[in-house]
Design an enzyme around this catalytic site. Structure first.
Site, mmCIF file in Angstrom:
data_model
loop_
_atom_site.group_PDB
_atom_site.id
_atom_site.type_symbol
_atom_site.label_atom_id
_atom_site.label_comp_id
_atom_site.label_asym_id
_atom_site.label_seq_id
_atom_site.Cartn_x
_atom_site.Cartn_y
_atom_site.Cartn_z
ATOM 1 N N ASP A 1 0.830 -1.225 0.000
ATOM 2 C CA ASP A 1 0.000 0.000 0.000
ATOM 3 C C ASP A 1 0.860 1.269 0.000
ATOM 4 O O ASP A 1 0.379 2.349 -0.344
ATOM 5 C CB ASP A 1 -0.965 -0.003 1.204
ATOM 6 C CG ASP A 1 -0.278 -0.100 2.567
ATOM 7 O OD1 ASP A 1 0.971 -0.160 2.632
ATOM 8 O OD2 ASP A 1 -1.005 -0.108 3.590
ATOM 9 N N GLU A 2 2.146 1.136 0.390
ATOM 10 C CA GLU A 2 2.992 2.336 0.504
ATOM 11 C C GLU A 2 3.237 3.013 -0.841
ATOM 12 O O GLU A 2 3.676 4.161 -0.886
ATOM 13 C CB GLU A 2 4.340 1.986 1.157
ATOM 14 C CG GLU A 2 4.151 1.423 2.547
ATOM 15 C CD GLU A 2 5.410 1.419 3.401
ATOM 16 O OE1 GLU A 2 6.381 2.102 3.056
ATOM 17 O OE2 GLU A 2 5.395 0.726 4.429
ATOM 18 N N TYR B 1 12.248 2.994 -0.413
ATOM 19 C CA TYR B 1 11.628 1.659 -0.460
ATOM 20 C C TYR B 1 10.363 1.688 -1.306
ATOM 21 O O TYR B 1 10.208 0.901 -2.247
ATOM 22 C CB TYR B 1 11.301 1.174 0.970
ATOM 23 C CG TYR B 1 10.273 0.055 0.990
ATOM 24 C CD1 TYR B 1 10.584 -1.216 0.505
ATOM 25 C CD2 TYR B 1 8.975 0.269 1.472
ATOM 26 C CE1 TYR B 1 9.640 -2.240 0.500
ATOM 27 C CE2 TYR B 1 8.026 -0.749 1.468
ATOM 28 C CZ TYR B 1 8.363 -1.995 0.984
ATOM 29 O OH TYR B 1 7.419 -3.005 0.969
ATOM 30 N N LYS C 1 9.409 -0.015 -4.932
ATOM 31 C CA LYS C 1 8.270 -0.937 -5.107
ATOM 32 C C LYS C 1 7.330 -0.411 -6.198
ATOM 33 O O LYS C 1 6.839 -1.180 -7.031
ATOM 34 C CB LYS C 1 7.499 -1.112 -3.789
ATOM 35 C CG LYS C 1 8.203 -1.895 -2.709
ATOM 36 C CD LYS C 1 8.476 -3.354 -3.051
ATOM 37 C CE LYS C 1 7.242 -4.211 -3.102
ATOM 38 N NZ LYS C 1 7.605 -5.661 -3.244
HETATM 39 P P1 NAD Z 1 11.317 -9.895 4.253
HETATM 40 O O1 NAD Z 1 12.298 -8.780 4.277
HETATM 41 O O2 NAD Z 1 10.967 -10.594 5.519
HETATM 42 O O3 NAD Z 1 11.813 -11.042 3.228
HETATM 43 C C1 NAD Z 1 12.378 -10.760 1.995
HETATM 44 C C2 NAD Z 1 12.997 -12.051 1.447
HETATM 45 O O4 NAD Z 1 13.535 -11.767 0.142
HETATM 46 C C3 NAD Z 1 14.143 -12.595 2.292
HETATM 47 O O5 NAD Z 1 14.004 -13.989 2.455
HETATM 48 C C4 NAD Z 1 15.390 -12.266 1.478
HETATM 49 O O6 NAD Z 1 16.459 -13.167 1.682
HETATM 50 C C5 NAD Z 1 14.843 -12.337 0.053
HETATM 51 N N1 NAD Z 1 15.626 -11.556 -0.903
HETATM 52 C C6 NAD Z 1 16.046 -10.258 -0.782
HETATM 53 N N2 NAD Z 1 16.757 -9.895 -1.857
HETATM 54 C C7 NAD Z 1 16.768 -10.968 -2.707
HETATM 55 C C8 NAD Z 1 17.322 -11.192 -3.986
HETATM 56 N N3 NAD Z 1 18.031 -10.237 -4.619
HETATM 57 N N4 NAD Z 1 17.130 -12.395 -4.575
HETATM 58 C C9 NAD Z 1 16.435 -13.375 -3.940
HETATM 59 N N5 NAD Z 1 15.896 -13.206 -2.706
HETATM 60 C C10 NAD Z 1 16.059 -12.021 -2.099
HETATM 61 O O7 NAD Z 1 10.021 -9.309 3.539
HETATM 62 P P2 NAD Z 1 8.476 -9.565 3.860
HETATM 63 O O8 NAD Z 1 8.044 -8.676 4.961
HETATM 64 O O9 NAD Z 1 8.234 -11.018 3.937
HETATM 65 O O10 NAD Z 1 7.827 -8.976 2.511
HETATM 66 C C11 NAD Z 1 7.652 -9.809 1.374
HETATM 67 C C12 NAD Z 1 7.069 -8.964 0.247
HETATM 68 O O11 NAD Z 1 5.813 -8.427 0.667
HETATM 69 C C13 NAD Z 1 7.933 -7.774 -0.144
HETATM 70 O O12 NAD Z 1 7.903 -7.649 -1.548
HETATM 71 C C14 NAD Z 1 7.257 -6.576 0.521
HETATM 72 O O13 NAD Z 1 7.450 -5.392 -0.228
HETATM 73 C C15 NAD Z 1 5.798 -7.015 0.486
HETATM 74 N N6 NAD Z 1 4.954 -6.456 1.561
HETATM 75 C C16 NAD Z 1 5.329 -6.580 2.881
HETATM 76 C C17 NAD Z 1 4.478 -6.096 3.874
HETATM 77 C C18 NAD Z 1 4.852 -6.214 5.343
HETATM 78 O O14 NAD Z 1 4.128 -5.676 6.186
HETATM 79 N N7 NAD Z 1 5.925 -6.899 5.708
HETATM 80 C C19 NAD Z 1 3.278 -5.492 3.539
HETATM 81 C C20 NAD Z 1 2.923 -5.379 2.179
HETATM 82 C C21 NAD Z 1 3.774 -5.882 1.206
HETATM 83 O O1 TDX Z 2 11.297 1.506 15.910
HETATM 84 C C1 TDX Z 2 10.287 1.902 15.307
HETATM 85 N N1 TDX Z 2 9.509 2.891 15.850
HETATM 86 C C2 TDX Z 2 8.400 3.393 15.240
HETATM 87 O O2 TDX Z 2 7.724 4.291 15.774
HETATM 88 C C3 TDX Z 2 9.898 1.351 14.026
HETATM 89 C C4 TDX Z 2 10.715 0.269 13.387
HETATM 90 C C5 TDX Z 2 8.776 1.865 13.421
HETATM 91 N N2 TDX Z 2 8.058 2.865 13.989
HETATM 92 C C6 TDX Z 2 6.865 3.376 13.275
HETATM 93 C C7 TDX Z 2 7.071 3.738 11.822
HETATM 94 C C8 TDX Z 2 5.727 3.400 11.196
HETATM 95 O O3 TDX Z 2 4.825 4.486 11.354
HETATM 96 O O4 TDX Z 2 5.926 2.291 13.259
HETATM 97 C C9 TDX Z 2 5.216 2.216 12.016
HETATM 98 C C10 TDX Z 2 5.458 0.869 11.378
HETATM 99 O O5 TDX Z 2 6.804 0.827 10.978
HETATM 100 P P1 TDX Z 2 7.422 -0.465 10.266
HETATM 101 O O6 TDX Z 2 7.137 -1.674 11.093
HETATM 102 O O7 TDX Z 2 8.831 -0.155 9.907
HETATM 103 O O8 TDX Z 2 6.483 -0.601 8.977
HETATM 104 P P2 TDX Z 2 6.177 0.415 7.769
HETATM 105 O O9 TDX Z 2 7.227 1.436 7.625
HETATM 106 O O10 TDX Z 2 4.759 0.900 7.954
HETATM 107 O O11 TDX Z 2 6.258 -0.611 6.511
HETATM 108 C C11 TDX Z 2 5.748 -1.962 6.612
HETATM 109 O O12 TDX Z 2 4.481 -2.091 5.994
HETATM 110 C C12 TDX Z 2 4.417 -1.998 4.582
HETATM 111 C C13 TDX Z 2 6.710 -2.961 5.975
HETATM 112 O O13 TDX Z 2 7.984 -2.846 6.568
HETATM 113 C C14 TDX Z 2 6.797 -2.787 4.480
HETATM 114 O O14 TDX Z 2 7.623 -3.792 3.902
HETATM 115 C C15 TDX Z 2 5.420 -2.909 3.897
HETATM 116 O O15 TDX Z 2 5.433 -2.624 2.523
#
Ligand code: NAD
Ligand code: TDX
Length: 326
Positions: free
Chosen positions: A122-123, A145, A149
């Site tokens: 969503d970002e 980031y 994306k």
């Molecule tokens: P994560 O950081 O936990 O995992 C990323 C994985 O990708 C890792 O296993 C890493 O080793 C692998 N990776 C990184 N670079 C690579 C490369 N060059 N080649 C092969 N593998 C590689 O991420 P996540 O939180 O599981 O997110 C997964 C996907 O979902 C991402 O695309 C992220 O943008 C998207 N997303 C995450 C969230 C969230 O809240 N975490 C929300 C919405 C969308």
């Molecule tokens: O130490 C912290 N203190 C704090 O106040 C951290 C790590 C975050 N925050 C705040 C920043 C954000 O407003 O908390 C909120 C959530 O932060 P994150 O957990 O870093 O998430 P966010 O930046 O919202 O992004 C996450 O959601 C969308 C994921 O990391 C992304 O990969 C995904 O696309």
């Protein structure tokens, strides 16, 4: 599947190959095992006959081309995923998120007749004070980031419009759950609190996120993979909207800590998006998606998982986020 050793990707593999999975899939995970990838996340499926693992880079065109020939579908999770790290330096974000995604869609196009589900966020829409974004809203990403994306979404969709490749894009809100790397808010705060340490709350703590359990994100991705349409974008969300202050209060309660001794207000994140909110009408009406996990229950289970699995997170370097305490 790319990025299958990470937080969400590993959950998706465990789901698909587990007892509630479709039963007719075999999966190859391609993962570089960066700091965020953990082989232990795949222990549960390692001996499954339908599972195989390739340690490699999505930017490696030769490897990706070879694997693409052997597979009919790609679910693409691999990314650099932490906003704070992208503020410290965006090069890896451009390499993996943009160049890596291009390498995949180009290989899928060359192999022909492939489906690629691109997992996005969503970002990419930016920040919204009131209301929610539909999928048609213009992209206005603010961090390196989210800009990387957004670029990857556009590249993936361009391969549909130009070459007719079956690309489907999902844009999900903030996920929470077990196996979440402890640099992100929830796992960082929980692990700090379980260790009796302080938690760093950015700015005024008023930023709002929509928290969705990984089960519900995976449910949405699976609907898009099996029933979605080529060239379409689907928002996934509809969890629980909370300010960071409200969420911190719930985490303190769950960990038995109090605000005065445990919370430290720290310098704000640069370019900090105030609020995210996706409109999920399309995936609900077209594919029958509905989030199922109750937030309080999901959060309690998540905290319990971190209590029970110190061996998973204690060796981890929590990285940039924990260095922001002033
Ligand atoms: P994560 O950081 O936990 O995992 C990323 C994985 O990708 C890792 O296993 C890493 O080793 C692998 N990776 C990184 N670079 C690579 C490369 N060059 N080649 C092969 N593998 C590689 O991420 P996540 O939180 O599981 O997110 C997964 C996907 O979902 C991402 O695309 C992220 O943008 C998207 N997303 C995450 C969230 C969230 O809240 N975490 C929300 C919405 C969308
Ligand atoms: O130490 C912290 N203190 C704090 O106040 C951290 C790590 C975050 N925050 C705040 C920043 C954000 O407003 O908390 C909120 C959530 O932060 P994150 O957990 O870093 O998430 P966010 O930046 O919202 O992004 C996450 O959601 C969308 C994921 O990391 C992304 O990969 C995904 O696309």
């Amino acid at each position: 599947m790319t990025g299958g050793a990470g937080f969400i990707g590993s959950h998706y593999v465990r789901r698909l190959l587990g007892p509630k999975g479709p039963g007719d899939v075999s999966i190859t995970v391609l993962d570089l095992l960066t700091y965020a990838g953990n082989p232990a996340n795949l222990d549960e499926v390692r001996d499954h006959p339908g599972f195989s693992f390739v340690h490699g880079d999505i930017c490696d065109a030769e490897l990706v081309g070879k694997l693409m020939v052997e597979h009919d579908q790609v679910v693409h999770f691999a990314a650099e995923s932490h906003v704070d790290r992208s503020i410290d330096g965006g090069a890896e974000f451009v390499r993996t998120n943009v160049v890596g995604t291009h390498t995949l869609v180009e290989a899928a196009h060359c192999a022909g007749d492939r489906t690629l589900v691109h997992v996005s966020t969503d970002e990419v829409y930016g920040s919204i004070d009131t209301g929610s974004w539909p999928e048609t809203h213009p992209l206005a990403p603010n961090s390196p980031y989210s800009a990387a994306k957004a670029s990857s979404d556009l590249l993936a969709l361009s391969y549909h419009r130009t070459h007719g490749l079956d690309v489907r894009v999902t844009r999900c809100s903030n996920n929470y759950g077990h196996h979440h790397f402890p640099e992100k808010l929830i796992p960082l705060f929980v692990t700090n609190l379980l260790d009796g340490k302080k938690v760093p709350l950015y700015g005024d703590g008023g930023n709002v996120r929509d928290w969705l359990h990984i089960d519900d994100h995976v449910q949405g991705i699976e609907l898009v993979r099996t029933k979605g349409r080529a060239g379409e974008v689907y928002n996934i969300g509809g969890g629980t909207e909370l300010s960071n202050k409200e969420l911190t209060g719930l985490l303190l309660e769950a960990c038995g800590a109090d605000w005065e001794t445990s919370v430290e207000y720290v310098e704000d994140r640069k370019g900090h998006d105030r609020r995210y909110s996706v409109d999920c009408t399309k995936i609900r009406e077209e594919l029958g998606y509905a989030p199922r996990k109750d937030f309080r229950e999901g959060l309690a289970e998540t905290v319990q998982w971190y209590r029970d699995n110190r061996a998973w997170w204690e060796p981890v370097d929590k990285g940039t986020a924990s260095r922001r305490v002033v």
